[in-house]
Design an enzyme around this catalytic site. Structure first.
Site, PDB file in Angstrom:
ATOM      1  N   ALA A 100      -2.965  10.232   7.027  1.00  0.00           N
ATOM      2  CA  ALA A 100      -4.092  11.186   7.331  1.00  0.00           C
ATOM      3  C   ALA A 100      -4.188  11.947   8.510  1.00  0.00           C
ATOM      4  CB  ALA A 100      -4.920  11.362   5.919  1.00  0.00           C
ATOM      5  N   PHE A 123      -6.368  14.049   1.083  1.00  0.00           N
ATOM      6  CA  PHE A 123      -6.106  15.634   0.301  1.00  0.00           C
ATOM      7  C   PHE A 123      -6.971  14.082  -0.756  1.00  0.00           C
ATOM      8  CE2 PHE A 123      -1.978  14.039   0.865  1.00  0.00           C
ATOM      9  CZ  PHE A 123      -1.872  13.427   0.087  1.00  0.00           C
ATOM     10  N   ARG A 124      -7.257  12.671  -0.116  1.00  0.00           N
ATOM     11  CA  ARG A 124      -7.713  12.271  -1.112  1.00  0.00           C
ATOM     12  C   ARG A 124      -9.225  12.168  -1.313  1.00  0.00           C
ATOM     13  NH1 ARG A 124      -7.198   7.033   1.916  1.00  0.00           N
ATOM     14  NH2 ARG A 124      -6.324   8.629   3.225  1.00  0.00           N
ATOM     15  N   ASP A 134       4.308  15.219   4.429  1.00  0.00           N
ATOM     16  CA  ASP A 134       4.593  16.089   5.296  1.00  0.00           C
ATOM     17  C   ASP A 134       5.763  16.826   5.767  1.00  0.00           C
ATOM     18  OD1 ASP A 134       3.857  15.198   7.990  1.00  0.00           O
ATOM     19  OD2 ASP A 134       1.635  15.308   7.113  1.00  0.00           O
ATOM     20  N   HIS A 191       5.006   7.008   1.069  1.00  0.00           N
ATOM     21  CA  HIS A 191       4.632   7.862  -0.206  1.00  0.00           C
ATOM     22  C   HIS A 191       5.779   9.021  -0.534  1.00  0.00           C
ATOM     23  CE1 HIS A 191       0.698   6.416   1.088  1.00  0.00           C
ATOM     24  NE2 HIS A 191       1.265   5.042   0.201  1.00  0.00           N
ATOM     25  N   CYS A 241      15.675  17.366  -9.742  1.00  0.00           N
ATOM     26  CA  CYS A 241      15.551  17.539 -12.018  1.00  0.00           C
ATOM     27  C   CYS A 241      15.375  16.404 -11.889  1.00  0.00           C
ATOM     28  CB  CYS A 241      16.961  18.367 -11.364  1.00  0.00           C
ATOM     29  SG  CYS A 241      16.890  18.308 -13.410  1.00  0.00           S
ATOM     30  N   CYS A 288      15.092  23.451 -12.385  1.00  0.00           N
ATOM     31  CA  CYS A 288      17.271  24.103 -11.963  1.00  0.00           C
ATOM     32  C   CYS A 288      17.988  24.535 -13.288  1.00  0.00           C
ATOM     33  CB  CYS A 288      17.936  21.710 -12.298  1.00  0.00           C
ATOM     34  SG  CYS A 288      18.932  21.622 -11.992  1.00  0.00           S
ATOM     35  N   SER A 300      -5.108   6.151   9.705  1.00  0.00           N
ATOM     36  CA  SER A 300      -5.032   5.623   8.869  1.00  0.00           C
ATOM     37  C   SER A 300      -6.091   5.010   8.661  1.00  0.00           C
ATOM     38  CB  SER A 300      -3.620   4.566   8.665  1.00  0.00           C
ATOM     39  OG  SER A 300      -3.927   4.724   7.338  1.00  0.00           O
ATOM     40  N   SER A 301      -7.274   4.933   8.126  1.00  0.00           N
ATOM     41  CA  SER A 301      -8.416   3.524   7.348  1.00  0.00           C
ATOM     42  C   SER A 301      -8.110   2.711   6.840  1.00  0.00           C
ATOM     43  CB  SER A 301      -9.702   4.781   6.414  1.00  0.00           C
ATOM     44  OG  SER A 301      -9.254   6.036   7.084  1.00  0.00           O
TER      45      SER A 301
HETATM   46 ZN    ZN Z   1      18.896  19.873 -12.920  1.00  0.00          ZN
END
Ligand code: ZN
Length: 247
Positions: free
Chosen positions: A25, A36-37, A104, A119, A127, A151, A191-192
Protein backbone atom coordinates in the site's frame (compact mmCIF):
# COMPACT_ATOMS: atom_id res chain seq x y z
CA UNK A 1 17.66 10.19 3.52
CA UNK A 2 20.78 8.44 4.71
CA UNK A 3 23.20 8.54 1.73
CA UNK A 4 25.26 5.61 3.03
CA UNK A 5 22.19 3.41 3.24
CA UNK A 6 21.13 4.44 -0.26
CA UNK A 7 24.61 3.66 -1.58
CA UNK A 8 24.62 0.30 0.23
CA UNK A 9 21.22 -0.60 -1.24
CA UNK A 10 22.47 0.50 -4.67
CA UNK A 11 25.50 -1.80 -4.40
CA UNK A 12 23.28 -4.74 -3.45
CA UNK A 13 21.14 -4.25 -6.55
CA UNK A 14 24.21 -3.64 -8.71
CA UNK A 15 25.66 -7.03 -7.76
CA UNK A 16 22.36 -8.86 -8.20
CA UNK A 17 21.05 -10.40 -11.41
CA UNK A 18 17.58 -11.45 -10.30
CA UNK A 19 16.01 -8.68 -8.27
CA UNK A 20 12.43 -9.10 -7.06
CA UNK A 21 10.33 -6.23 -5.71
CA UNK A 22 7.49 -6.84 -3.29
CA UNK A 23 5.18 -3.85 -3.15
CA UNK A 24 2.29 -2.87 -0.91
CA UNK A 25 0.00 0.00 0.00
CA UNK A 26 2.91 2.39 0.61
CA UNK A 27 3.54 2.37 -3.17
CA UNK A 28 0.06 3.74 -3.84
CA UNK A 29 0.15 6.45 -1.20
CA UNK A 30 2.31 8.96 -3.15
CA UNK A 31 -0.15 8.39 -6.03
CA UNK A 32 -3.03 9.45 -3.79
CA UNK A 33 -4.43 6.02 -3.00
CA UNK A 34 -5.10 5.68 0.73
CA UNK A 35 -4.29 2.44 2.54
CA UNK A 36 -7.77 1.04 2.67
CA UNK A 37 -6.98 -1.07 5.65
CA UNK A 38 -7.23 0.66 9.02
CA UNK A 39 -4.32 2.47 10.66
CA UNK A 40 -2.82 -0.53 12.42
CA UNK A 41 -2.44 -2.25 9.08
CA UNK A 42 -5.16 -4.79 9.72
CA UNK A 43 -8.58 -4.92 8.17
CA UNK A 44 -11.34 -3.95 10.56
CA UNK A 45 -14.02 -6.59 11.00
CA UNK A 46 -16.47 -4.31 9.22
CA UNK A 47 -14.38 -3.82 6.08
CA UNK A 48 -13.56 -7.54 5.95
CA UNK A 49 -17.26 -8.31 5.84
CA UNK A 50 -17.96 -5.62 3.24
CA UNK A 51 -15.10 -6.80 1.00
CA UNK A 52 -16.16 -10.43 1.17
CA UNK A 53 -17.52 -12.77 -1.47
CA UNK A 54 -20.57 -13.38 0.73
CA UNK A 55 -21.37 -9.68 0.80
CA UNK A 56 -20.91 -9.40 -2.97
CA UNK A 57 -23.30 -12.30 -3.50
CA UNK A 58 -25.94 -11.53 -0.89
CA UNK A 59 -25.88 -7.74 -0.79
CA UNK A 60 -24.13 -6.45 -3.93
CA UNK A 61 -25.37 -2.90 -3.34
CA UNK A 62 -23.54 -2.77 -0.01
CA UNK A 63 -20.45 -4.27 -1.69
CA UNK A 64 -20.40 -1.61 -4.43
CA UNK A 65 -21.01 1.17 -1.88
CA UNK A 66 -17.83 -0.03 -0.17
CA UNK A 67 -15.93 -0.30 -3.46
CA UNK A 68 -16.94 3.07 -4.93
CA UNK A 69 -14.55 5.43 -3.04
CA UNK A 70 -11.68 3.01 -3.61
CA UNK A 71 -12.40 2.85 -7.35
CA UNK A 72 -12.60 6.64 -7.52
CA UNK A 73 -9.17 7.00 -5.87
CA UNK A 74 -7.64 4.42 -8.19
CA UNK A 75 -9.15 5.92 -11.35
CA UNK A 76 -7.76 9.35 -10.42
CA UNK A 77 -4.30 8.00 -9.51
CA UNK A 78 -1.17 8.38 -11.63
CA UNK A 79 2.05 6.34 -11.22
CA UNK A 80 4.68 7.99 -9.02
CA UNK A 81 8.52 8.11 -9.27
CA UNK A 82 8.82 4.79 -7.38
CA UNK A 83 6.88 3.00 -10.14
CA UNK A 84 9.02 4.67 -12.83
CA UNK A 85 12.23 3.73 -11.03
CA UNK A 86 11.17 0.07 -10.90
CA UNK A 87 10.42 0.19 -14.63
CA UNK A 88 13.93 1.53 -15.21
CA UNK A 89 15.40 -1.31 -13.16
CA UNK A 90 13.41 -3.84 -15.20
CA UNK A 91 14.54 -2.29 -18.51
CA UNK A 92 18.14 -2.53 -17.29
CA UNK A 93 17.61 -6.29 -16.94
CA UNK A 94 18.02 -6.35 -13.16
CA UNK A 95 14.44 -6.49 -11.95
CA UNK A 96 12.79 -9.77 -12.90
CA UNK A 97 9.46 -9.57 -11.09
CA UNK A 98 7.18 -7.24 -9.18
CA UNK A 99 4.96 -9.03 -6.70
CA UNK A 100 2.28 -6.63 -5.60
CA UNK A 101 -0.46 -6.60 -3.00
CA UNK A 102 -1.92 -3.54 -4.72
CA UNK A 103 -4.94 -3.65 -7.02
CA UNK A 104 -4.35 -0.34 -8.82
CA UNK A 105 -2.26 -1.65 -11.78
CA UNK A 106 -0.11 1.51 -11.72
CA UNK A 107 2.92 -0.76 -12.30
CA UNK A 108 1.56 -1.65 -15.71
CA UNK A 109 0.94 1.99 -16.58
CA UNK A 110 4.68 2.73 -16.46
CA UNK A 111 5.39 -0.29 -18.66
CA UNK A 112 6.49 -2.85 -16.08
CA UNK A 113 6.14 -6.29 -17.69
CA UNK A 114 6.55 -8.97 -15.04
CA UNK A 115 3.92 -7.96 -12.52
CA UNK A 116 2.18 -10.53 -10.35
CA UNK A 117 -0.94 -9.00 -8.85
CA UNK A 118 -1.58 -11.14 -5.80
CA UNK A 119 -4.91 -9.53 -4.94
CA UNK A 120 -6.11 -9.04 -8.52
CA UNK A 121 -6.77 -5.73 -10.20
CA UNK A 122 -9.49 -3.11 -10.53
CA UNK A 123 -8.64 -2.70 -14.23
CA UNK A 124 -11.09 -5.36 -15.33
CA UNK A 125 -14.31 -7.02 -14.22
CA UNK A 126 -15.93 -10.32 -15.12
CA UNK A 127 -19.62 -11.20 -15.54
CA UNK A 128 -20.64 -13.73 -12.90
CA UNK A 129 -22.92 -15.52 -15.38
CA UNK A 130 -21.31 -15.61 -18.85
CA UNK A 131 -17.72 -14.95 -17.63
CA UNK A 132 -17.14 -12.17 -20.20
CA UNK A 133 -14.30 -9.91 -19.07
CA UNK A 134 -14.76 -6.17 -19.55
CA UNK A 135 -12.86 -2.97 -18.74
CA UNK A 136 -13.61 -1.69 -15.27
CA UNK A 137 -14.41 1.67 -16.86
CA UNK A 138 -17.83 0.18 -17.61
CA UNK A 139 -18.47 -0.21 -13.89
CA UNK A 140 -17.86 3.26 -12.61
CA UNK A 141 -20.89 5.08 -14.08
CA UNK A 142 -23.53 2.65 -12.80
CA UNK A 143 -21.75 2.55 -9.42
CA UNK A 144 -21.77 6.36 -9.25
CA UNK A 145 -25.48 6.37 -9.99
CA UNK A 146 -26.14 3.78 -7.29
CA UNK A 147 -26.99 1.00 -9.77
CA UNK A 148 -25.49 -2.48 -9.93
CA UNK A 149 -23.08 -2.79 -12.89
CA UNK A 150 -24.53 -5.40 -15.24
CA UNK A 151 -23.48 -7.35 -18.32
CA UNK A 152 -25.89 -7.34 -21.32
CA UNK A 153 -26.69 -10.96 -20.34
CA UNK A 154 -28.07 -9.74 -17.01
CA UNK A 155 -25.26 -11.00 -14.79
CA UNK A 156 -23.58 -8.67 -12.29
CA UNK A 157 -20.05 -7.56 -13.20
CA UNK A 158 -17.59 -8.51 -10.48
CA UNK A 159 -14.32 -6.56 -10.31
CA UNK A 160 -11.32 -8.85 -10.78
CA UNK A 161 -10.01 -8.27 -7.27
CA UNK A 162 -9.51 -11.00 -4.71
CA UNK A 163 -12.18 -10.71 -2.05
CA UNK A 164 -12.14 -12.18 1.42
CA UNK A 165 -13.18 -15.87 1.23
CA UNK A 166 -11.64 -16.12 -2.26
CA UNK A 167 -8.37 -17.81 -3.07
CA UNK A 168 -5.49 -15.89 -4.62
CA UNK A 169 -5.03 -16.01 -8.41
CA UNK A 170 -3.35 -19.40 -8.83
CA UNK A 171 -0.96 -18.64 -11.69
CA UNK A 172 0.23 -15.37 -10.15
CA UNK A 173 0.77 -17.15 -6.84
CA UNK A 174 2.94 -19.87 -8.40
CA UNK A 175 4.96 -17.39 -10.46
CA UNK A 176 5.51 -15.17 -7.44
CA UNK A 177 6.79 -18.07 -5.34
CA UNK A 178 9.11 -19.19 -8.13
CA UNK A 179 10.51 -15.66 -8.50
CA UNK A 180 11.11 -15.47 -4.75
CA UNK A 181 13.03 -18.72 -4.84
CA UNK A 182 15.25 -17.50 -7.69
CA UNK A 183 15.86 -13.98 -6.47
CA UNK A 184 19.31 -12.83 -5.40
CA UNK A 185 18.12 -9.51 -3.95
CA UNK A 186 14.71 -8.57 -2.58
CA UNK A 187 13.37 -5.04 -2.44
CA UNK A 188 10.37 -4.59 -0.15
CA UNK A 189 8.67 -1.31 -1.05
CA UNK A 190 5.80 0.11 0.97
CA UNK A 191 4.60 -3.11 2.54
CA UNK A 192 4.32 -3.73 6.26
CA UNK A 193 4.23 -7.47 5.51
CA UNK A 194 1.13 -8.29 7.50
CA UNK A 195 -1.23 -9.69 4.86
CA UNK A 196 -0.59 -13.38 4.21
CA UNK A 197 0.36 -15.40 2.27
CA UNK A 198 2.35 -12.65 0.49
CA UNK A 199 3.91 -11.51 3.78
CA UNK A 200 5.55 -14.94 4.12
CA UNK A 201 7.10 -15.00 0.62
CA UNK A 202 10.34 -13.24 1.63
CA UNK A 203 11.23 -16.29 3.70
CA UNK A 204 11.75 -18.14 0.40
CA UNK A 205 14.30 -15.52 -0.60
CA UNK A 206 15.95 -15.48 2.81
CA UNK A 207 16.40 -19.24 2.76
CA UNK A 208 18.61 -18.81 -0.31
CA UNK A 209 20.59 -16.03 1.28
CA UNK A 210 19.21 -13.15 -0.81
CA UNK A 211 19.90 -9.77 0.79
CA UNK A 212 16.80 -7.76 1.65
CA UNK A 213 16.25 -4.02 1.33
CA UNK A 214 13.17 -2.62 3.08
CA UNK A 215 11.68 0.79 2.31
CA UNK A 216 8.70 1.22 4.62
CA UNK A 217 7.60 3.74 7.24
CA UNK A 218 6.62 1.18 9.84
CA UNK A 219 8.44 -1.82 11.28
CA UNK A 220 8.10 -5.24 9.68
CA UNK A 221 8.81 -8.71 11.04
CA UNK A 222 11.64 -8.95 8.50
CA UNK A 223 13.57 -5.93 9.76
CA UNK A 224 15.92 -8.09 11.81
CA UNK A 225 17.01 -9.92 8.64
CA UNK A 226 17.29 -6.88 6.37
CA UNK A 227 20.61 -5.52 5.07
CA UNK A 228 19.16 -2.06 4.60
CA UNK A 229 16.11 -0.44 6.22
CA UNK A 230 14.89 2.95 5.04
CA UNK A 231 11.97 4.61 6.84
CA UNK A 232 11.29 6.79 3.82
CA UNK A 233 8.72 7.67 1.22
CA UNK A 234 9.09 5.11 -1.57
CA UNK A 235 8.72 7.92 -4.16
CA UNK A 236 12.01 9.40 -2.88
CA UNK A 237 13.96 6.35 -1.75
CA UNK A 238 13.34 3.94 -4.65
CA UNK A 239 14.50 6.35 -7.40
CA UNK A 240 17.62 7.16 -5.33
CA UNK A 241 18.44 3.47 -4.84
CA UNK A 242 17.88 2.66 -8.52
CA UNK A 243 20.04 5.60 -9.56
CA UNK A 244 22.83 4.34 -7.28
CA UNK A 245 22.45 0.82 -8.69
CA UNK A 246 22.59 1.81 -12.36
CA UNK A 247 25.67 4.06 -12.39
ZN1 ZN B 1 -22.67 -11.80 -18.93
Amino acid sequence: MNPEQIAHAGRILQKANFVVALTGAGMGKPSGIPDFRSEDGEWSRNSMELASLTNFRTNPQSFFNWLRPLMEHILAAKPNPAHSALAKLEKAGKLKAVITQNIDSLDREVGLQEVYEMHGSTRTATCVLCQTQVSAQLLIEPIRQGHLPKCPCGGILKPDITLFEESLPYLALIKAQQAMEKCDALLVAGSSLVVNPVASFPQLALRNGAPIIIVNFSETYLDRYAEVILREDVAKAIPAIVEAALV
